[in-house]
Design a protein around this motif. Structure first.
Motif, short mmCIF file in Angstrom:
data_model
loop_
_atom_site.label_atom_id
_atom_site.label_comp_id
_atom_site.label_asym_id
_atom_site.label_seq_id
_atom_site.Cartn_x
_atom_site.Cartn_y
_atom_site.Cartn_z
N VAL A 296 59.30 31.15 -86.10
CA VAL A 296 60.21 31.68 -87.13
C VAL A 296 61.61 31.12 -86.91
N GLU A 297 62.08 31.14 -85.66
CA GLU A 297 63.42 30.62 -85.35
C GLU A 297 63.53 29.13 -85.65
N PHE A 298 62.49 28.38 -85.33
CA PHE A 298 62.48 26.94 -85.59
C PHE A 298 62.60 26.67 -87.09
N ILE A 299 61.78 27.34 -87.86
CA ILE A 299 61.78 27.15 -89.33
C ILE A 299 63.13 27.52 -89.92
N LYS A 300 63.69 28.64 -89.47
CA LYS A 300 64.98 29.12 -90.00
C LYS A 300 66.10 28.11 -89.83
N GLN A 301 66.02 27.29 -88.78
CA GLN A 301 67.09 26.32 -88.51
C GLN A 301 67.05 25.10 -89.44
N ILE A 302 65.88 24.85 -90.04
CA ILE A 302 65.75 23.71 -90.96
C ILE A 302 66.35 24.12 -92.30
N LYS A 303 67.10 23.23 -92.90
CA LYS A 303 67.77 23.55 -94.17
C LYS A 303 66.78 24.09 -95.20
N LEU A 304 67.21 25.15 -95.89
CA LEU A 304 66.38 25.83 -96.88
C LEU A 304 65.83 24.87 -97.93
N GLU A 305 66.62 23.89 -98.31
CA GLU A 305 66.20 22.96 -99.37
C GLU A 305 64.98 22.13 -98.98
N TYR A 306 64.63 22.11 -97.69
CA TYR A 306 63.49 21.31 -97.24
C TYR A 306 62.23 22.14 -96.98
N ARG A 307 62.29 23.45 -97.22
CA ARG A 307 61.14 24.32 -96.93
C ARG A 307 59.87 23.88 -97.65
N SER A 308 60.00 23.42 -98.88
CA SER A 308 58.81 23.02 -99.65
C SER A 308 58.20 21.73 -99.11
#
Length: 195
Positions: free
Chosen positions: A41-53
């Motif tokens: 969860v912490e790893f994912i949260k650090q990646i910019k939101l615009e790249y989630r998809s």
């Protein structure tokens, strides 16, 4: 082009990931087998939101929905022990190690077929057969076939010319002293092939 995260932590990893996306990375497979759910969860949260998809989860699949991720990857072992839930709502990928396994896939958008060449990141991980020859007996045309294993700037063109739909990079990126420069070189080769 696909990049798979290094299984263990890399210095400045999140910054490098954001830079890879800025340079045109299509998909990042998050493969962190030792991460706990909280660490993931912490790893994912650090990646910019615009790249989630553009993120693909290899484990802790239950985190996908709450994290805004709609791409799930199944290892070979997980694929054989899992039932795909709501295949219409997610994009599924998996790993295969023979053309027979690849040809038998159903409900997967794409699959890694490996190793094509001797692995850069795994010691003593070599091809058991010539996958270029094996691809000639491909019968599954619904699932895209992605080359994995030993892929680098010197063999990408050959790989794409011999029947693979795309390539996935791991060792050639994360073992390089300048991962971004290496990605840009590989990306340029892939783009020139698709023209």
């Amino acid at each position: 082009m696909i990049v798979i995260t290094n299984p263990s932590a890399i210095a400045n990893e999140i910054s490098l990931i954001d830079s890879l996306f800025e340079e045109g990375l299509s998909l990042l497979h998050i493969r962190k087998p030792v991460f706990s759910e909280i660490e993931m969860v912490e790893f994912i949260k650090q990646i910019k939101l615009e790249y989630r998809s553009n993120l693909v989860l290899h484990n802790h699949h239950q985190l996908a929905e709450d994290s805004g991720i709609n791409r799930i990857h199944f290892s070979e072992k997980d694929r054989k022990n899992s039932f795909l839930v709501n295949p219409d709502q997610k994009i599924f990928s998996t790993s295969t190690h023979s053309i027979e396994d690849f040809n038998s896939l159903e409900n997967f958008d794409y699959a890694f077929l490996s190793p094509v060449f001797s692995s850069i990141s795994k010691e003593d991980y070599h091809p058991k057969e010539n996958l270029f020859e094996a691809l000639k007996s491909r019968t599954n045309n619904k699932t895209k076939v992605i080359a994995l294993g030993g892929i680098n700037s010197e063999n990408i063109k050959k790989t794409l010319e011999n029947g693979f739909d795309n390539v996935a990079l791991l060792g050639t990126i994360w073992n390089h002293k300048n991962p971004i420069k290496q990605f840009k070189l590989c990306h340029k080769i892939v783009l020139s092939h698709s023209l």
